[in-house]
Enzyme design. Sequence first.
Site, mmCIF file in Angstrom:
data_model
loop_
_atom_site.group_PDB
_atom_site.id
_atom_site.type_symbol
_atom_site.label_atom_id
_atom_site.label_comp_id
_atom_site.label_asym_id
_atom_site.label_seq_id
_atom_site.Cartn_x
_atom_site.Cartn_y
_atom_site.Cartn_z
ATOM 1 C CE1 TYR A 1 100.769 190.560 39.983
ATOM 2 C CE2 TYR A 1 100.397 191.010 37.653
ATOM 3 C CZ TYR A 1 99.911 190.768 38.923
ATOM 4 O OH TYR A 1 98.561 190.739 39.131
ATOM 5 C CE1 TYR B 1 99.945 186.599 43.605
ATOM 6 C CE2 TYR B 1 99.228 188.782 44.278
ATOM 7 C CZ TYR B 1 99.376 187.811 43.300
ATOM 8 O OH TYR B 1 98.952 188.070 42.019
#
Lengths: 311, 391
Positions: B344, B294
């Site tokens: 994203y 991440y």
Amino acid sequence: MTSYEDFAGREILPLWEGPDPVNVPMIRHWAEAMGDRNPIYRDDAAARATGRPGIVAPASMMQAWTMRGYAATVEGPDAGARAGAAAGARELDGLLEKDGYTSVVATDSEFEFHRELVAGDRVSVREVVESISPEKSTALGTGRFVTTVRTYTDQDGEVVAVQRWRLLRFRPKEARAPRPRPAVNRDNAFWFEAAREHRLVIQRCAGCGTLRHPPGPCCPHCGSFDWDAAEASGRGQVYSFVVNHHPRHPAFEYPLIVAVVELDEGTRLVTNLVGVEPGEVEIGMPVVLDWLDADPDLSLPVFRPQSGIAA
Amino acid sequence: MSGFSGAAAIAGIGATEFSKDSGRSELRLACEAVLAAVADAGLKPSDVDGMVTFTADTNAEIHVARSTGMRDLTFFSRIPHGGGAACGTVQQAALAVATGVADVVVCYRAFNERSGVRYGLGQADGPAETGADSAAYAWLTPFGLSTPAQWVAMFARRYMHEYGATSEDFGRVAVVDRRHAATNPAAWFYRRPITLEDHQASRWIAEPLHLLDCCQETDGGQALVVVSAERARDLPHPPAVVLGAAQGSGDDQHMMTSYYRPRITGIPEMGLVGRQLYAQSGLGPADMDAAILYDHFTPLVLPQLEELGFCAPGEAKDFVAEGNLELGGRLPFNTHGGQLGEAYLHGMNGIAEAVRLVRGTSVNQPEGVRNVIVTAGTGVPTSGLVLGADR
Ligand SMILES: [Zn+2]
């Protein structure tokens, strides 16, 4: 072009005679309104008993005798302020306005009284600029202090009082949006209430004495729901920090320094650093508590470098 | 009887008094009830490793866990739709216990529904929200600390201080992401790689974070279909088998602002996820052929590498600088371009890329990928996966 220095000595209000002579009814109303029971303002015999020629006017009425009256006030600022104003006043107003000093607040009034006024006196006033300060930064905004001298004279041209009168003519500070409101609830209200009194407190477990921040309803160590609050020493050091540039919130000035400060008591809190440039902040820097009254409803603990206090 | 029937039981119950005006916060009511139930079960708060509540509850798991002295959580789940959630919380707990995802799961619900927000009064003109999640922001936003970049920057500064990492060490992560995105036609930054100089020259967002340390913002969607491995074998693509799936919420957990732990250079909740993933899968860091980590902000990629065992604490900057994250490196990383380069989508697009890596169909496919580790958001209670090729 005229500069501020050129105004020293310029007349901004030519000699102006008050509309009414000094008189007993106005004196009596004034004394009653002010709650002043001194008999020299009410009772001719009592005044004479003190060696005065009769009832006298309170010194604080000096301006009242030369006020322009109700009509000038309700006709608006131009009519009121400029009726009878000299060219100097108009020029000065123009200059101040051009420079953005649109707001005004009276900051000082010093009186020097030469004699008491008695019924029948006719009071006149004349106002002259004494000085205009260089531009100053104040809590209200950036501006100049304009000091004038008002000379009060009687019917014979004798000086009865001199008043030094100071105004701040300023550019109002850009109004900042209020800081984001903390959500205050039963678990954290004590901390924000203490902050309003400029006390930095740390929640303390009544069962085992452990300090905890941010606060919570019960102790993770012993499970107790009882607690009180210890007052912090206000000393600590920078544990970490950020310098915010973007996005900008209208409540803050940027770059904005936000730090995690570790207090001497061992707990940490998020706070702002003041009195230091972003490039000067270092992890481990000793800091001391200061208070920011962000607005009437919100006071927050902030920190400044310890050396800044000593300096 | 199916699956988990008979595999779980309710061992403790606890409640507060029932009143019209409790005079205490909803969080406190939740803590009292949870502590009572745990005590009734003859357990300690630190024995609890799973929590289930309603999406309607204002008392997030981390606030209850932090206050009551729970430590690591490996399972937390919420059920939507108001009162319809009640039995569902027990089902979640039973599933978790039956599958060994958690040993002790607490189900809870607490509110001041009479003295606080009364559902019966309808939704108009409600009072200002003062639940525990809102109150958590009270320590941040009045000071101007209000964006994810700012929250992460606080960790990043301390990490730099303790380990000697630099802004360039963060920048190298961005450069790898953008290099991989540059060859991914689906990426927003397709054909737009950056250099370390570009990174250093980009404007400050929240020092020590530059613009190019921050992921983009994206409109989009991503979905995944999960079936049994057996069934997957009959479907068109090679299965990406879920070898491990884990959640983690660490001791003294906050939302992106766990600044009060003894040290803040690591991501303990990610370590907790990693240990479970390796235990479940029987694999270790050395078995991972690629990583989808991440990357909402570059600085938190470094401690992930450390927590997941790819290098020792403080050594991620060297691990990255040595080129290990490149396609030919030891641990090809974010081959889709990550959230900095591709999109994203809250990490969901990364899971899809891990599936492509296992299938062998990534646009930046390294050779010989069998196992891929995937992580979810950092700084928050998080999760992870190990996906592998069918054996
Ligand atoms: Zn205690």
